[in-house]
Design a protein around this motif. Structure first.
Motif, PDB file in Angstrom:
ATOM      1  N   VAL A  55       0.860  -1.184   0.000  1.00 32.80           N
ATOM      2  CA  VAL A  55       0.000   0.000   0.000  1.00 32.80           C
ATOM      3  C   VAL A  55       0.897   1.235   0.000  1.00 32.80           C
ATOM      4  O   VAL A  55       2.031   1.193   0.494  1.00 32.80           O
ATOM      5  CB  VAL A  55      -0.966   0.026   1.217  1.00 32.80           C
ATOM      6  N   THR A  80      -8.466   7.075  -0.175  1.00 34.49           N
ATOM      7  CA  THR A  80      -7.885   8.114  -1.028  1.00 34.49           C
ATOM      8  C   THR A  80      -8.662   9.407  -0.784  1.00 34.49           C
ATOM      9  O   THR A  80      -9.763   9.382  -0.207  1.00 34.49           O
ATOM     10  CB  THR A  80      -7.987   7.747  -2.517  1.00 34.49           C
ATOM     11  N   LYS A  86      -8.695   2.051   0.667  1.00 38.69           N
ATOM     12  CA  LYS A  86      -7.434   1.351   0.418  1.00 38.69           C
ATOM     13  C   LYS A  86      -7.346   0.127   1.330  1.00 38.69           C
ATOM     14  O   LYS A  86      -6.841  -0.903   0.937  1.00 38.69           O
ATOM     15  CB  LYS A  86      -6.239   2.262   0.690  1.00 38.69           C
TER      16      LYS A  86
END
Length: 166
Positions: A55, A80, A86
């Motif tokens: 990530v 985001t 995410k």
């Protein structure tokens, strides 16, 4: 779980401490406090991009962070700037302490990453935890930290973390 109404204008300072030193301090908007769990929202606070391989945290990302006064972990939902999930970054910590407008959190080195779709569940920094010497200095805290990591991993692989922070 019903939330006590939080002052929508309340800004807390999150202070993440590790090995007796402040690792990072950042402002966060208080979203809720039910007496046990404090929830805040903050933009990515570190400078620049941090690419972990699994990530990337970058400017514009928004973290909704859940801290418990009675649990050895914090769960951070990462999105985001456009709102796309995410995943969840979980810190194994001592129970959080709210002192005035400062939320004090002591990082115990262990972490867990869970991807947005739940397909990737990664235990992180177990080597750092071993090297920290916590097991010798504070065996009860070390045992609680390992149990917390196991509990979060189990939840991530079964019910998912979204249920925990609802």
């Amino acid at each position: 779980m019903s939330m006590r109404s939080a002052d929508p204008a309340a800004t807390l300072t999150v202070a993440l401490v590790k090995a007796g030193r402040t690792k990072i301090r950042y402002p966060a908007q208080q979203v809720g406090d039910d007496g046990t769990r404090i929830t805040v929202r903050a933009p990515w606070a570190a400078p620049g991009v941090r690419d972990f391989g699994f990530v990337r945290f970058e400017p514009g990302d928004v973290f909704t962070e859940h801290y418990w006064r009675d649990r050895y972990y914090a769960v951070k939902e990462v999105r985001t700037g456009g709102g796309q999930l995410k995943g969840w970054y979980c810190d194994i910590t001592r129970p959080a302490v709210l002192r005035g407008s400062e939320l004090l959190v002591e990082d115990l080195d262990l972490d867990l990453w869970v991807s947005a779709d739940g397909s990737s569940v990664l235990r992180l920094d177990e080597d750092e935890f071993e090297e920290s010497g916590l097991a010798g200095r504070d065996p009860r805290a070390a045992e609680a930290a390992v149990r917390a990591l196991d509990e979060l991993e189990h939840l991530a692989r079964t019910e998912g973390l979204a249920e925990l922070v609802r």
